[in-house]
Scaffold this motif. Structure first.
Motif, mmCIF file in Angstrom:
data_model
loop_
_atom_site.group_PDB
_atom_site.id
_atom_site.type_symbol
_atom_site.label_atom_id
_atom_site.label_comp_id
_atom_site.label_asym_id
_atom_site.label_seq_id
_atom_site.Cartn_x
_atom_site.Cartn_y
_atom_site.Cartn_z
ATOM 1 N N VAL A 298 0.836 -1.202 0.000
ATOM 2 C CA VAL A 298 0.000 0.000 0.000
ATOM 3 C C VAL A 298 0.871 1.253 0.000
ATOM 4 N N LEU A 299 0.381 2.275 -0.679
ATOM 5 C CA LEU A 299 1.031 3.579 -0.722
ATOM 6 C C LEU A 299 0.190 4.542 0.124
ATOM 7 N N ARG A 300 0.833 5.177 1.108
ATOM 8 C CA ARG A 300 0.090 6.040 2.020
ATOM 9 C C ARG A 300 0.638 7.454 1.998
ATOM 10 N N HIS A 301 -0.262 8.394 2.249
ATOM 11 C CA HIS A 301 0.115 9.788 2.415
ATOM 12 C C HIS A 301 0.736 9.962 3.799
ATOM 13 N N ALA A 302 1.368 11.120 4.037
ATOM 14 C CA ALA A 302 1.980 11.382 5.339
ATOM 15 C C ALA A 302 0.961 11.358 6.464
ATOM 16 N N ASP A 303 -0.305 11.689 6.153
ATOM 17 C CA ASP A 303 -1.349 11.671 7.183
ATOM 18 C C ASP A 303 -2.015 10.310 7.337
ATOM 19 N N GLY A 304 -1.516 9.318 6.620
ATOM 20 C CA GLY A 304 -2.035 7.961 6.749
ATOM 21 C C GLY A 304 -3.073 7.578 5.719
ATOM 22 N N ARG A 305 -3.501 8.528 4.882
ATOM 23 C CA ARG A 305 -4.508 8.220 3.869
ATOM 24 C C ARG A 305 -3.975 7.224 2.840
ATOM 25 N N LEU A 306 -4.847 6.323 2.421
ATOM 26 C CA LEU A 306 -4.476 5.345 1.401
ATOM 27 C C LEU A 306 -4.496 6.017 0.034
ATOM 28 N N LEU A 307 -3.371 5.956 -0.680
ATOM 29 C CA LEU A 307 -3.261 6.571 -1.995
ATOM 30 C C LEU A 307 -3.364 5.561 -3.124
ATOM 31 N N GLY A 308 -2.949 4.340 -2.864
ATOM 32 C CA GLY A 308 -2.979 3.341 -3.910
ATOM 33 C C GLY A 308 -2.176 2.109 -3.531
ATOM 34 N N HIS A 309 -1.716 1.401 -4.538
ATOM 35 C CA HIS A 309 -1.019 0.140 -4.334
ATOM 36 C C HIS A 309 0.150 0.052 -5.302
ATOM 37 N N CYS A 310 1.205 -0.616 -4.881
ATOM 38 C CA CYS A 310 2.402 -0.749 -5.728
ATOM 39 C C CYS A 310 2.886 -2.191 -5.727
ATOM 40 N N VAL A 311 3.234 -2.680 -6.901
ATOM 41 C CA VAL A 311 3.808 -4.012 -7.061
ATOM 42 C C VAL A 311 5.291 -3.857 -7.366
ATOM 43 N N VAL A 312 6.142 -4.394 -6.500
ATOM 44 C CA VAL A 312 7.594 -4.311 -6.693
ATOM 45 C C VAL A 312 8.073 -5.605 -7.357
ATOM 46 N N GLY A 313 8.817 -5.473 -8.430
ATOM 47 C CA GLY A 313 9.312 -6.648 -9.126
ATOM 48 C C GLY A 313 8.301 -7.232 -10.089
ATOM 49 N N ALA A 314 7.511 -6.358 -10.724
ATOM 50 C CA ALA A 314 6.509 -6.826 -11.680
ATOM 51 C C ALA A 314 7.191 -7.346 -12.945
ATOM 52 N N SER A 315 6.433 -8.086 -13.734
ATOM 53 C CA SER A 315 6.968 -8.626 -14.989
ATOM 54 C C SER A 315 6.705 -7.653 -16.134
ATOM 55 N N MET A 316 7.393 -7.844 -17.239
ATOM 56 C CA MET A 316 7.200 -6.992 -18.403
ATOM 57 C C MET A 316 5.792 -7.121 -18.960
ATOM 58 N N SER A 317 5.204 -8.294 -18.811
ATOM 59 C CA SER A 317 3.837 -8.471 -19.315
ATOM 60 C C SER A 317 2.854 -7.562 -18.569
ATOM 61 N N GLN A 318 3.104 -7.323 -17.277
ATOM 62 C CA GLN A 318 2.252 -6.416 -16.518
ATOM 63 C C GLN A 318 2.424 -4.981 -17.001
ATOM 64 N N LEU A 319 3.650 -4.622 -17.355
ATOM 65 C CA LEU A 319 3.893 -3.284 -17.886
ATOM 66 C C LEU A 319 3.192 -3.105 -19.228
ATOM 67 N N LEU A 320 3.332 -4.086 -20.109
ATOM 68 C CA LEU A 320 2.708 -3.989 -21.428
ATOM 69 C C LEU A 320 1.188 -3.962 -21.310
ATOM 70 N N SER A 321 0.655 -4.729 -20.384
ATOM 71 C CA SER A 321 -0.794 -4.718 -20.166
ATOM 72 C C SER A 321 -1.254 -3.362 -19.644
ATOM 73 N N GLY A 322 -0.426 -2.764 -18.764
ATOM 74 C CA GLY A 322 -0.780 -1.451 -18.226
ATOM 75 C C GLY A 322 -0.792 -0.381 -19.299
ATOM 76 N N ILE A 323 0.205 -0.405 -20.202
ATOM 77 C CA ILE A 323 0.241 0.573 -21.296
ATOM 78 C C ILE A 323 -0.913 0.324 -22.263
ATOM 79 N N ALA A 324 -1.187 -0.954 -22.538
ATOM 80 C CA ALA A 324 -2.287 -1.292 -23.447
ATOM 81 C C ALA A 324 -3.620 -0.863 -22.872
ATOM 82 N N GLN A 325 -3.763 -0.943 -21.559
ATOM 83 C CA GLN A 325 -5.009 -0.545 -20.901
ATOM 84 C C GLN A 325 -5.284 0.938 -21.133
ATOM 85 N N GLU A 326 -4.222 1.733 -21.117
ATOM 86 C CA GLU A 326 -4.381 3.166 -21.329
ATOM 87 C C GLU A 326 -4.633 3.485 -22.804
ATOM 88 N N THR A 327 -3.879 2.844 -23.698
ATOM 89 C CA THR A 327 -4.034 3.139 -25.124
ATOM 90 C C THR A 327 -5.375 2.638 -25.654
#
Length: 446
Positions: A298-327
């Motif tokens: 989880v990614l949190r703000h300084a005040d503790g608010r939840l900002l989002g989520h992060c995956v460390v060590g993702a695969s290239m397929s996840q990156l390509l899927s993420g770009i494809a999702q936007e395009t």
């Protein structure tokens, strides 16, 4: 004739003087006398007894949080031993001790079944979470005892259940105990490595086993008296609840007393927010702020608010899927090669790649680690993910991803270059990996 006075001081591992040897002046025949002088303060019997159970060189050979942790750990082990006797008595009653119609063979088969499901659970649990135990050793150390206490409760419930349901409950209890064994053993190994300062990990573990042996023995002796005097269900449950409450609270305090010096995801987040304010926090400061149970990634703000989520060590397929999702939003169902090329060019000097997508006001970040990345690079990547999440959370945030990524790279790299030396001076370990909680891949750019 030599007139110099030679003095040799002998000390133990902790630097305490054990003896002083003084050489008298040499006479004409070349003979001198050497006197042994004992220290003025001699260890008491109580101190010598403690030396049997404490690491050599204590307290200098261990970290400053070792003593408080061991005190609470001893109390929790004592209460757990007594609760374990109440649980064992309930299990014996469930399998038919005292019941003339019970079959020894059925009890044996039940034991075999429990052992089997427990061992299978051990293998699956270790495979699924094996890499997360060290980065999150404090969380899994406490979780192990929670699972063990749930198993105690299920064991004590089993005698009043119908036999078919009793088998299922006892088997589930065995699974929980197996999970406890894996989590506790792995977390304990990481904590022991943290406590050992003189490369004395083996001896520290040996002394810890000696402590546990004595505490368990005392717990069994006291538990024998307790079990012999408690027979009614009300008294049993009251005693069990009190023991489990003491067990969990002392475990919580023990884990809270530990001051880790590696940067896992939560600690890296807390450190980042301090650095943004121009302060270099100490490990003790962060230990007081971190929570034991934090959701992974989880990614949190300084005040503790939840900002989002992060995956460390993702695969290239996840990156390509993420770009494809936007395009895909612009009418394309394929990866935008121009966007990918710009992204690779943007991170050409970094040891990682980073991309993000936004759902509502929550950001989902993926970090792809390059093959030659070191721990400091992964920490920088996590800080950039936090910078991205904070920008996205701002009202009227820009939608140009590549521009936001470029600015966030500068923020993270500046943080690292400005405060890296200061963090090391405060005692932070920036060489031990604690941000990856799964078996991840690496990429190599050709």
């Amino acid at each position: 004739m030599v007139k110099e006075r030679l003095e040799i001081i002998e000390t133990d591992e902790a630097g305490n003087v054990t003896a002083t040897y003084v050489q008298s002046s040499t006479d004409r025949e070349g003979i001198s006398r050497i006197d042994s002088i004992s220290p003025k303060t001699v260890k008491s019997t109580w101190q010598k007894t403690l030396d049997v159970f404490l690491p050599a060189g204590y307290p200098h050979s261990v970290t400053s949080d070792y003593t408080e942790y061991q005190i609470y750990d001893s109390v929790q082990a004592f209460s757990s031993s007594i609760a374990g006797l109440l649980s064992s008595r309930a299990v014996l009653s469930s399998v038919g001790v005292g019941d003339a119609t019970a079959s020894p063979t059925a009890a044996l088969f039940l034991s075999i079944f429990q052992e089997s499901v427990g061992r299978i659970a051990t293998i699956l649990f270790a495979h699924r979470l094996g890499t997360a135990f060290e980065p999150e050793c404090k969380m899994y150390r406490l979780l192990a005892d929670i699972l063990n206490d749930i198993a105690f409760v299920l064991d004590c419930l089993s005698p009043v259940l119908p036999k078919p349901l009793r088998i299922a409950v006892l088997s589930f209890s065995s699974v929980l105990r197996a999970l406890c064994g894996v989590a506790a053993g792995s977390a304990k190994a990481s904590l022991s490595a943290h406590f050992a300062r003189w490369g004395n990990l083996g001896e520290l573990n040996a002394k810890d086993s000696s402590q546990e042996t004595v505490i368990s023995l005392l717990g069994m002796l006291v538990g024998t008296l307790v079990v012999s005097r408690i027979s009614t269900p009300t008294a049993t449950w009251t005693t069990l609840i009190i023991l489990l409450a003491v067990h969990l609270e002392t475990n919580r305090r023990a884990v809270r007393a530990v001051v880790m010096k590696t940067l896992n995801r939560q600690r890296a987040t807390l450190v980042y927010h301090h650095l943004k304010q121009g302060k270099v926090p100490t490990p003790e400061t962060i230990a007081n702020e971190e929570i034991i149970f934090e959701r992974d990634g989880v990614l949190r703000h300084a005040d503790g608010r939840l900002l989002g989520h992060c995956v460390v060590g993702a695969s290239m397929s996840q990156l390509l899927s993420g770009i494809a999702q936007e395009t895909a939003r612009t009418g394309s169902s394929k990866v935008d090669t121009n966007t990918l090329s710009q992204l690779l060019h943007l991170f050409r000097h970094e040891k990682y790649l980073l991309w993000y997508t936004v759902t509502g006001r929550r950001v989902h970040v993926i970090i792809i680690i390059k093959k030659d990345a070191v721990v400091a690079d992964i920490i920088t990547a996590w800080w950039q993910a936090l910078a991205v999440a904070e920008e996205v959370a701002k009202p009227g945030a820009e939608t140009d991803r590549l521009d936001l990524l470029q600015r966030s790279i500068k923020t993270a790299v500046t943080c690292r270059s400005t405060y890296e030396d200061g963090l090391r001076l405060e005692g932070w370990d920036l060489t031990t990996s604690a941000l990856e909680t799964t078996s991840n891949t690496r990429v190599k750019m050709e």
